[in-house]
Scaffold this active site. Structure first.
Site, PDB file in Angstrom:
ATOM      1  N   GLU A   1      47.424  79.551 -83.671  1.00  0.00           N
ATOM      2  CA  GLU A   1      48.475  78.718 -84.367  1.00  0.00           C
ATOM      3  C   GLU A   1      48.149  78.392 -85.587  1.00  0.00           C
ATOM      4  OE1 GLU A   1      50.643  76.417 -80.668  1.00  0.00           O
ATOM      5  OE2 GLU A   1      48.467  76.339 -80.364  1.00  0.00           O
TER       6      GLU A   1
ATOM      7  N   LYS B   1      44.436  75.799 -83.263  1.00  0.00           N
ATOM      8  CA  LYS B   1      45.619  74.988 -84.165  1.00  0.00           C
ATOM      9  C   LYS B   1      45.092  74.916 -85.742  1.00  0.00           C
ATOM     10  CE  LYS B   1      48.100  72.871 -80.986  1.00  0.00           C
ATOM     11  NZ  LYS B   1      49.196  73.434 -80.828  1.00  0.00           N
TER      12      LYS B   1
ATOM     13  N   HIS C   1      47.922  79.296 -70.667  1.00  0.00           N
ATOM     14  CA  HIS C   1      48.387  80.636 -71.306  1.00  0.00           C
ATOM     15  C   HIS C   1      47.441  81.628 -71.440  1.00  0.00           C
ATOM     16  CE1 HIS C   1      51.562  77.869 -72.048  1.00  0.00           C
ATOM     17  NE2 HIS C   1      51.327  77.463 -73.316  1.00  0.00           N
TER      18      HIS C   1
ATOM     19  N   LYS D   1      54.809  72.110 -67.618  1.00  0.00           N
ATOM     20  CA  LYS D   1      53.603  72.038 -67.881  1.00  0.00           C
ATOM     21  C   LYS D   1      53.549  70.683 -68.471  1.00  0.00           C
ATOM     22  CE  LYS D   1      51.954  73.436 -72.175  1.00  0.00           C
ATOM     23  NZ  LYS D   1      50.929  74.351 -73.069  1.00  0.00           N
TER      24      LYS D   1
ATOM     25  N   HIS E   1      55.703  78.876 -69.792  1.00  0.00           N
ATOM     26  CA  HIS E   1      56.867  79.730 -70.531  1.00  0.00           C
ATOM     27  C   HIS E   1      56.288  81.032 -71.314  1.00  0.00           C
ATOM     28  CE1 HIS E   1      55.091  77.444 -74.002  1.00  0.00           C
ATOM     29  NE2 HIS E   1      55.591  78.611 -74.805  1.00  0.00           N
TER      30      HIS E   1
ATOM     31  N   ARG F   1      67.560  58.613 -69.034  1.00  0.00           N
ATOM     32  CA  ARG F   1      67.756  56.982 -68.747  1.00  0.00           C
ATOM     33  C   ARG F   1      68.811  56.708 -69.812  1.00  0.00           C
ATOM     34  NH1 ARG F   1      61.940  54.296 -68.998  1.00  0.00           N
ATOM     35  NH2 ARG F   1      61.845  55.821 -70.758  1.00  0.00           N
TER      36      ARG F   1
ATOM     37  N   ASP G   1      45.174  72.535 -72.726  1.00  0.00           N
ATOM     38  CA  ASP G   1      46.598  72.794 -73.304  1.00  0.00           C
ATOM     39  C   ASP G   1      46.908  74.484 -73.471  1.00  0.00           C
ATOM     40  OD1 ASP G   1      49.073  71.844 -74.570  1.00  0.00           O
ATOM     41  OD2 ASP G   1      48.651  72.648 -76.274  1.00  0.00           O
TER      42      ASP G   1
ATOM     43  N   LYS H   1      57.667  85.668 -71.978  1.00  0.00           N
ATOM     44  CA  LYS H   1      57.927  86.198 -73.087  1.00  0.00           C
ATOM     45  C   LYS H   1      57.995  87.768 -72.761  1.00  0.00           C
ATOM     46  CE  LYS H   1      55.400  83.077 -76.255  1.00  0.00           C
ATOM     47  NZ  LYS H   1      56.196  82.905 -77.122  1.00  0.00           N
TER      48      LYS H   1
HETATM   49  P1  NAD Z   1      60.693  63.590 -74.162  1.00  0.00           P
HETATM   50  O1  NAD Z   1      59.743  62.270 -74.092  1.00  0.00           O
HETATM   51  O2  NAD Z   1      61.192  64.039 -75.426  1.00  0.00           O
HETATM   52  O3  NAD Z   1      61.855  63.460 -73.081  1.00  0.00           O
HETATM   53  C1  NAD Z   1      61.794  62.736 -71.822  1.00  0.00           C
HETATM   54  C2  NAD Z   1      62.932  62.758 -71.107  1.00  0.00           C
HETATM   55  O4  NAD Z   1      62.731  62.141 -69.905  1.00  0.00           O
HETATM   56  C3  NAD Z   1      64.126  61.793 -71.949  1.00  0.00           C
HETATM   57  O5  NAD Z   1      65.296  62.487 -71.690  1.00  0.00           O
HETATM   58  C4  NAD Z   1      63.834  60.558 -71.370  1.00  0.00           C
HETATM   59  O6  NAD Z   1      65.420  59.851 -71.061  1.00  0.00           O
HETATM   60  C5  NAD Z   1      63.665  61.013 -69.762  1.00  0.00           C
HETATM   61  N1  NAD Z   1      62.879  59.870 -69.043  1.00  0.00           N
HETATM   62  C6  NAD Z   1      61.932  59.265 -69.258  1.00  0.00           C
HETATM   63  N2  NAD Z   1      61.677  58.159 -68.220  1.00  0.00           N
HETATM   64  C7  NAD Z   1      62.462  58.477 -67.391  1.00  0.00           C
HETATM   65  C8  NAD Z   1      62.862  57.828 -66.075  1.00  0.00           C
HETATM   66  N3  NAD Z   1      62.234  56.915 -65.772  1.00  0.00           N
HETATM   67  N4  NAD Z   1      63.952  58.417 -65.388  1.00  0.00           N
HETATM   68  C9  NAD Z   1      64.673  59.488 -65.641  1.00  0.00           C
HETATM   69  N5  NAD Z   1      64.630  59.974 -67.022  1.00  0.00           N
HETATM   70  C10 NAD Z   1      63.402  59.531 -67.762  1.00  0.00           C
HETATM   71  O7  NAD Z   1      59.691  64.634 -73.349  1.00  0.00           O
HETATM   72  P2  NAD Z   1      59.916  66.500 -73.663  1.00  0.00           P
HETATM   73  O8  NAD Z   1      59.039  66.675 -74.905  1.00  0.00           O
HETATM   74  O9  NAD Z   1      61.210  66.599 -73.520  1.00  0.00           O
HETATM   75  O10 NAD Z   1      58.996  66.672 -72.267  1.00  0.00           O
HETATM   76  C11 NAD Z   1      59.227  66.719 -71.018  1.00  0.00           C
HETATM   77  C12 NAD Z   1      58.462  67.494 -70.071  1.00  0.00           C
HETATM   78  O11 NAD Z   1      58.344  68.788 -70.514  1.00  0.00           O
HETATM   79  C13 NAD Z   1      56.932  67.050 -70.185  1.00  0.00           C
HETATM   80  O12 NAD Z   1      56.431  67.233 -68.943  1.00  0.00           O
HETATM   81  C14 NAD Z   1      56.349  67.865 -71.318  1.00  0.00           C
HETATM   82  O13 NAD Z   1      54.866  67.857 -70.747  1.00  0.00           O
HETATM   83  C15 NAD Z   1      56.888  69.177 -70.890  1.00  0.00           C
HETATM   84  N6  NAD Z   1      56.877  70.170 -72.033  1.00  0.00           N
HETATM   85  C16 NAD Z   1      57.404  69.709 -73.107  1.00  0.00           C
HETATM   86  C17 NAD Z   1      57.412  70.620 -74.211  1.00  0.00           C
HETATM   87  C18 NAD Z   1      58.260  70.577 -75.528  1.00  0.00           C
HETATM   88  O14 NAD Z   1      57.921  71.304 -76.487  1.00  0.00           O
HETATM   89  N7  NAD Z   1      58.564  69.233 -75.962  1.00  0.00           N
HETATM   90  C19 NAD Z   1      56.583  71.745 -74.110  1.00  0.00           C
HETATM   91  C20 NAD Z   1      56.242  72.209 -72.958  1.00  0.00           C
HETATM   92  C21 NAD Z   1      56.276  71.245 -71.882  1.00  0.00           C
END
Ligand code: NAD
Length: 494
Positions: A221, A341, A245, A153, A183, A51, A240, A187
């Site tokens: 963890e 955790k 996992h 996930k 993920h 966005r 989670d 590994k």
């Molecule tokens: P985040 O909140 O940091 O990022 C979300 C992203 O989505 C941003 O780039 C935002 O601009 C975009 N976004 C939000 N609303 C939007 C819309 N309406 N249209 C287009 N883009 C939009 O989230 P994150 O931590 O990067 O997580 C992303 C996904 O990955 C989630 O499903 C989360 O559960 C999964 N995930 C994240 C992690 C992690 O370590 N961060 C680990 C495992 C899984």
């Protein structure tokens, strides 16, 4: 022993959520490393879409900062020239999944799908956006039947939501186009479970309830939930970690040998394990929630409830349970699984406890000496086999247990450090079209089908998690779970 790097096919990868935490910490560093390894063809394009109102220049700066933050100075220094070349692969488009803006520009940038370029849409956004993204992609004719989507996930919150999500994705994409990431499966050492089991004659004949007393799987963890409070408090350790996992590790440890190392053959066998899991009895489950250790001061290390800002939260940050698999191979062999955790150490390990020898020729004084196979997934990946030998020296036949220890780092030298990390491997597998390390829709649903009644049970009973000290091995009740079976947990310290 240097592994060969085979470049992948030309591709266009669109990362929805390209400015998010996951993209910055995992996906883009993984792509950069594959670029440095020479695995990305020159024509490969990576397009961030989110966005934020950025241009391609702004996005490249954001990614440069992210890589500088995430990679070690030494790695960056080694690849300074590649960094600029990598950034020129990147473009960015502001797109809202819920809105028409930006989609036409994306269609113009990508052009119609062609058979000589793999097209991948990575949904690195919250799950509520998966369906709108899938619909927008189809509405704008951005995909054909070779296009792949990657979904992160959590895949659903329970069986009903996972089914709904599968159904939505299936209305636009075939199962062989959907890559559900866990993920853990990427590994190196998790894949090694299959190599150890099915590449060695030594273990497989003993891999059953006749010879195995029980198996412990621990994913511990040391960090708390800080930074993910609001997501975690709605999820907990069961959803989670255990549902995905630990379930995947259980499948790889318990499954029958697949006929070949092929995506559906492997996933069929994993699915059979999940379907053979018995319902877990309430007294075979322990939930815990970390509290401050006596004398510890709050700060970064608040108690769970303080961290999530809810003094009455009943979400578990720890879960241990005893599972049984009802099939010929495993009937009667318990599997003890635990994850939590703020435990004493970060460690993922599988312990396979073999039975005692049926008869001791050395008499009762020699004591009990069962073999133990320890598979360390992290840290210090490797395997240890505890074997019994004679204690050296005169004075009769006294037996002692010694470890046959193999650290993969020692055995393989620097190669293990150079091995691609989970995201590197998984993203290149998507481009190659190899789904072996991705969860199939029916697998995810079966895992929720086993998890849901457990959660429903403790919710209807109004169970409150047991407190455990930060930095400990978990709640005392988890030790009781083992002691009732005359067993004990292997230590968490790696
Ligand atoms: P985040 O909140 O940091 O990022 C979300 C992203 O989505 C941003 O780039 C935002 O601009 C975009 N976004 C939000 N609303 C939007 C819309 N309406 N249209 C287009 N883009 C939009 O989230 P994150 O931590 O990067 O997580 C992303 C996904 O990955 C989630 O499903 C989360 O559960 C999964 N995930 C994240 C992690 C992690 O370590 N961060 C680990 C495992 C899984």
């Amino acid at each position: 022993m240097v592994s060969r790097v085979i470049p992948v096919q030309a591709f266009d990868l669109v990362i929805f959520g390209g400015t998010g935490d996951l993209a910055q910490r995992k996906i883009l560093p993984a792509l950069f490393r594959r670029h440095c390894a020479g695995q990305l063809p020159d024509s490969a394009r990576i397009l961030g879409a989110a966005r934020a109102d950025l241009g391609s220049g702004g996005y490249r700066e954001l990614v440069r900062d992210a890589l500088q933050r995430e990679l070690a100075d030494s790695e960056l220094a080694k690849h300074r020239i590649e960094l600029d070349a990598f950034l020129t692969r990147l473009d960015y488009l502001p797109i809202d999944a819920m809105d028409a803006a930006g989609w036409q520009a994306l269609a113009m940038t990508l052009g119609p799908p062609t058979s000589d370029r793999v097209r991948v849409f990575y949904f690195s956004v919250g799950p509520s956006l998966f369906a709108p993204l899938a619909e927008q992609i189809w509405a704008h004719d951005l995909a054909d039947d070779q296009t792949r989507i990657v979904v992160e996930k959590p895949f659903g919150h329970d069986l009903a939501s996972a089914k709904a999500l599968n159904c939505t994705l299936a209305s636009h994409f075939d199962e062989n186009q959907i890559y559900r990431i866990d993920h853990y499966l990427g590994k190196e050492t998790v894949q090694n479970l299959m190599a150890i089991r099915f590449g060695n004659m030594l273990f497989e004949p003993l891999w059953n309830s006749q010879y195995v007393d029980h198996i412990q799987i621990t994913v511990a963890e040391s960090l708390g939930v800080s930074g993910r409070e609001s997501y975690y408090d709605k999820s907990g350790a069961m959803r989670d970690m255990m549902q995905n996992h630990l379930m995947q590790l259980l499948c790889l440890i318990a499954m029958e040998p697949p006929a070949k190392f092929d995506p559906d053959a492997v996933r069929d066998e994993k699915l059979k394990v999940i379907r053979a899991l018995e319902t877990v009895e309430p007294h075979h489950i322990v939930r815990g929630q970390y509290v401050l250790t006596e004398g510890e001061t709050a700060g970064d290390d608040n108690s769970y409830r303080e961290t999530v800002g809810d003094p009455r939260s009943t979400t578990e940050s720890y879960v241990a349970l005893k599972a049984h698999i009802s099939n010929w191979r495993w009937a009667g062999t318990p599997f003890y699984l635990r994850t939590g955790k703020r435990l004493v150490a970060r460690s993922s390990v599988i312990n396979v406890f073999f039975k005692d020898a049926p008869h001791s020729i050395f008499g009762a004084d020699a004591g009990r000496h069962a073999n133990l196979l320890t598979i360390r997934l992290q840290p210090n990946e490797g395997i240890t086999l505890k074997v019994t030998i004679k204690e050296p020296g005169p004075g009769g036949m006294r037996l002692i247990d010694v470890p046959l220890d193999m650290s993969f780092a020692q055995a393989l030298g620097a190669d293990i450090d150079d091995a691609p990390d989970a995201y590197e491997r998984l993203i290149t597998d998507v481009i190659r079209g190899n789904q072996t390390l991705f969860m199939r829709g029916d697998e995810v649903e079966a895992a929720w089908g086993w998890t849901d009644p457990i959660i429903a049970g403790w919710t209807s009973r109004g169970d409150v998690p047991k407190p455990y000290d930060s930095g400990s091995t978990g709640p005392g009740d988890a030790d009781l779970l083992m002691r009732r079976d005359q067993r004990e947990w292997r230590g968490i310290n790696p």
